[in-house]
Design a protein around this motif. Structure first.
Motif, PDB file in Angstrom:
ATOM      1  N   ILE A  29       0.835  -1.205   0.000  1.00 22.48           N
ATOM      2  CA  ILE A  29       0.000   0.000   0.000  1.00 22.48           C
ATOM      3  C   ILE A  29       0.869   1.255   0.000  1.00 22.48           C
ATOM      4  CG2 ILE A  29      -1.630   1.356   1.383  1.00 22.48           C
ATOM      5  CD1 ILE A  29      -2.934  -0.959  -0.192  1.00 22.48           C
ATOM      6  N   THR A  30       1.940   1.248   0.782  1.00 19.02           N
ATOM      7  CA  THR A  30       2.841   2.401   0.821  1.00 19.02           C
ATOM      8  C   THR A  30       3.432   2.663  -0.560  1.00 19.02           C
ATOM      9  OG1 THR A  30       3.376   2.039   3.144  1.00 19.02           O
ATOM     10  CG2 THR A  30       4.959   3.318   1.854  1.00 19.02           C
ATOM     11  N   GLU A  31       3.882   1.607  -1.222  1.00 13.92           N
ATOM     12  CA  GLU A  31       4.482   1.770  -2.547  1.00 13.92           C
ATOM     13  C   GLU A  31       3.442   2.172  -3.588  1.00 13.92           C
ATOM     14  OE1 GLU A  31       7.786   1.683  -5.325  1.00 13.92           O
ATOM     15  OE2 GLU A  31       7.462   2.167  -3.235  1.00 13.92           O
ATOM     16  N   LEU A  32       2.255   1.583  -3.514  1.00 11.80           N
ATOM     17  CA  LEU A  32       1.200   1.969  -4.461  1.00 11.80           C
ATOM     18  C   LEU A  32       0.866   3.453  -4.319  1.00 11.80           C
ATOM     19  CD1 LEU A  32      -1.268  -1.073  -4.315  1.00 11.80           C
ATOM     20  CD2 LEU A  32       0.330  -0.481  -6.158  1.00 11.80           C
ATOM     21  N   LYS A  33       0.834   3.949  -3.088  1.00 12.48           N
ATOM     22  CA  LYS A  33       0.562   5.376  -2.877  1.00 12.48           C
ATOM     23  C   LYS A  33       1.668   6.235  -3.487  1.00 12.48           C
ATOM     24  CE  LYS A  33      -2.241   4.967   1.310  1.00 12.48           C
ATOM     25  NZ  LYS A  33      -2.305   5.233   2.768  1.00 12.48           N
ATOM     26  N   MET A  34       2.920   5.822  -3.313  1.00 15.18           N
ATOM     27  CA  MET A  34       4.042   6.572  -3.882  1.00 15.18           C
ATOM     28  C   MET A  34       3.986   6.562  -5.410  1.00 15.18           C
ATOM     29  SD  MET A  34       5.555   7.825  -1.312  1.00 15.18           S
ATOM     30  CE  MET A  34       6.994   8.482  -2.109  1.00 15.18           C
ATOM     31  N   LEU A  35       3.685   5.405  -5.983  1.00 19.71           N
ATOM     32  CA  LEU A  35       3.604   5.289  -7.435  1.00 19.71           C
ATOM     33  C   LEU A  35       2.396   6.038  -7.990  1.00 19.71           C
ATOM     34  CD1 LEU A  35       4.629   1.548  -7.756  1.00 19.71           C
ATOM     35  CD2 LEU A  35       5.964   3.514  -8.544  1.00 19.71           C
ATOM     36  N   ALA A  36       1.304   6.045  -7.254  1.00 16.86           N
ATOM     37  CA  ALA A  36       0.115   6.784  -7.694  1.00 16.86           C
ATOM     38  C   ALA A  36       0.416   8.282  -7.773  1.00 16.86           C
ATOM     39  CB  ALA A  36      -1.057   6.516  -6.743  1.00 16.86           C
ATOM     40  N   LEU A  37       1.269   8.768  -6.882  1.00  9.44           N
ATOM     41  CA  LEU A  37       1.666  10.170  -6.944  1.00  9.44           C
ATOM     42  C   LEU A  37       2.442  10.495  -8.218  1.00  9.44           C
ATOM     43  CD1 LEU A  37       2.780  10.785  -3.244  1.00  9.44           C
ATOM     44  CD2 LEU A  37       0.728  11.680  -4.383  1.00  9.44           C
ATOM     45  N   LYS A  38       2.989   9.462  -8.847  1.00  3.92           N
ATOM     46  CA  LYS A  38       3.727   9.629 -10.100  1.00  3.92           C
ATOM     47  C   LYS A  38       2.850   9.267 -11.307  1.00  3.92           C
ATOM     48  CE  LYS A  38       8.168   8.717  -7.919  1.00  3.92           C
ATOM     49  NZ  LYS A  38       8.729  10.045  -8.058  1.00  3.92           N
ATOM     50  N   TRP A  39       1.562   9.116 -11.066  1.00  3.41           N
ATOM     51  CA  TRP A  39       0.568   8.812 -12.105  1.00  3.41           C
ATOM     52  C   TRP A  39       0.851   7.487 -12.805  1.00  3.41           C
ATOM     53  CZ3 TRP A  39      -3.213  11.580 -10.726  1.00  3.41           C
ATOM     54  CH2 TRP A  39      -3.021  12.865 -10.258  1.00  3.41           C
ATOM     55  N   HIS A  40       1.302   6.488 -12.055  1.00  2.00           N
ATOM     56  CA  HIS A  40       1.532   5.155 -12.595  1.00  2.00           C
ATOM     57  C   HIS A  40       0.179   4.443 -12.662  1.00  2.00           C
ATOM     58  CE1 HIS A  40       2.869   0.874 -12.315  1.00  2.00           C
ATOM     59  NE2 HIS A  40       3.651   1.314 -13.281  1.00  2.00           N
ATOM     60  N   ARG A  41      -0.281   4.211 -13.873  1.00  2.33           N
ATOM     61  CA  ARG A  41      -1.647   3.737 -14.080  1.00  2.33           C
ATOM     62  C   ARG A  41      -1.981   2.420 -13.355  1.00  2.33           C
ATOM     63  NH1 ARG A  41      -4.125   3.437 -20.032  1.00  2.33           N
ATOM     64  NH2 ARG A  41      -1.919   3.105 -20.360  1.00  2.33           N
ATOM     65  N   PRO A  42      -1.164   1.358 -13.447  1.00  2.00           N
ATOM     66  CA  PRO A  42      -1.521   0.139 -12.706  1.00  2.00           C
ATOM     67  C   PRO A  42      -1.616   0.363 -11.195  1.00  2.00           C
ATOM     68  CG  PRO A  42       0.136  -0.356 -14.357  1.00  2.00           C
ATOM     69  CD  PRO A  42       0.001   1.145 -14.318  1.00  2.00           C
ATOM     70  N   SER A  43      -0.778   1.235 -10.676  1.00  2.00           N
ATOM     71  CA  SER A  43      -0.824   1.532  -9.244  1.00  2.00           C
ATOM     72  C   SER A  43      -2.091   2.292  -8.883  1.00  2.00           C
ATOM     73  CB  SER A  43       0.408   2.333  -8.828  1.00  2.00           C
ATOM     74  OG  SER A  43       1.579   1.584  -9.062  1.00  2.00           O
ATOM     75  N   LEU A  44      -2.484   3.227  -9.736  1.00  2.00           N
ATOM     76  CA  LEU A  44      -3.736   3.945  -9.514  1.00  2.00           C
ATOM     77  C   LEU A  44      -4.906   2.970  -9.454  1.00  2.00           C
ATOM     78  CD1 LEU A  44      -3.190   6.903 -12.002  1.00  2.00           C
ATOM     79  CD2 LEU A  44      -3.447   7.138  -9.520  1.00  2.00           C
ATOM     80  N   LEU A  45      -4.913   2.021 -10.375  1.00  2.00           N
ATOM     81  CA  LEU A  45      -6.005   1.051 -10.429  1.00  2.00           C
ATOM     82  C   LEU A  45      -6.023   0.153  -9.198  1.00  2.00           C
ATOM     83  CD1 LEU A  45      -5.669   0.105 -14.193  1.00  2.00           C
ATOM     84  CD2 LEU A  45      -7.543   1.403 -13.142  1.00  2.00           C
ATOM     85  N   ASP A  46      -4.867  -0.403  -8.830  1.00  2.00           N
ATOM     86  CA  ASP A  46      -4.808  -1.288  -7.662  1.00  2.00           C
ATOM     87  C   ASP A  46      -5.186  -0.544  -6.387  1.00  2.00           C
ATOM     88  OD1 ASP A  46      -3.980  -3.326  -9.320  1.00  2.00           O
ATOM     89  OD2 ASP A  46      -2.059  -3.646  -8.321  1.00  2.00           O
ATOM     90  N   LEU A  47      -4.701   0.666  -6.254  1.00  2.00           N
ATOM     91  CA  LEU A  47      -5.006   1.449  -5.063  1.00  2.00           C
ATOM     92  C   LEU A  47      -6.489   1.835  -5.035  1.00  2.00           C
ATOM     93  CD1 LEU A  47      -3.668   2.575  -2.534  1.00  2.00           C
ATOM     94  CD2 LEU A  47      -3.089   4.634  -3.838  1.00  2.00           C
ATOM     95  N   ALA A  48      -7.044   2.145  -6.194  1.00  2.00           N
ATOM     96  CA  ALA A  48      -8.475   2.462  -6.264  1.00  2.00           C
ATOM     97  C   ALA A  48      -9.301   1.294  -5.743  1.00  2.00           C
ATOM     98  CB  ALA A  48      -8.878   2.799  -7.699  1.00  2.00           C
ATOM     99  N   TRP A  49      -8.987   0.088  -6.200  1.00  2.00           N
ATOM    100  CA  TRP A  49      -9.751  -1.079  -5.758  1.00  2.00           C
ATOM    101  C   TRP A  49      -9.537  -1.354  -4.277  1.00  2.00           C
ATOM    102  CZ3 TRP A  49     -13.762  -2.022  -8.275  1.00  2.00           C
ATOM    103  CH2 TRP A  49     -13.813  -1.902  -9.663  1.00  2.00           C
TER     104      TRP A  49
END
Length: 135
Positions: free
Chosen positions: A59-79
């Motif tokens: 979750i910590t890494e997905l949040k960091m990657l989402a801040l960089k607009w990494h699409r798969p991370s945005l999707l996983d974190l959204a779910w």
């Protein structure tokens, strides 16, 4: 990371060859590659890392990657926010993250946003109006 590398590494993940995957990811991680960081947060080969530790790291890494607009991370974190998986359930964050993925060109995300709005407003027809169809 090139598409062929990503496909090869994803295949290693799918086959459960995690030790090989960990080695193959090292040069990409050294470069700070976002796709490598994403794959790396999805598994652990450390026998001392508990499932809860892995979930927290993910979750910590997905949040960091989402801040960089990494699409798969945005999707996983959204779910994760949609269903409360390792984070507090939050429909607003789900919608924000899924919308960001949709704006980045993800057609499935666009459909999920439209379906969510239809459900929340009890007003069908947005999917059709946007031209998004089911998978």
């Amino acid at each position: 990371m090139e598409e062929k590398d990503a496909a090869r590494l994803q295949n290693l993940m799918n086959k459960g060859e995690l030790h090989v995957l960990a080695e193959e990811l090292k040069p990409f991680l050294a470069e700070g590659d976002l796709d490598a960081r994403y794959l790396n947060c999805l598994f652990s080969i450390d026998p001392d890392e508990s499932g809860d530790d892995l979930d927290s790291r993910k979750i910590t890494e997905l949040k960091m990657l989402a801040l960089k607009w990494h699409r798969p991370s945005l999707l996983d974190l959204a779910w994760a926010y949609r269903y409360g998986d390792d984070v507090e359930r939050d429909s607003g964050k789900f919608l924000q993250l899924m919308t960001a993925a949709a704006f980045l060109g993800d057609e499935q995300a666009k459909r999920h946003v439209a379906e969510f709005i239809e459900l929340e407003t009890d007003n069908a027809g947005l999917c059709a109006a946007l031209g998004v169809t089911e998978e």
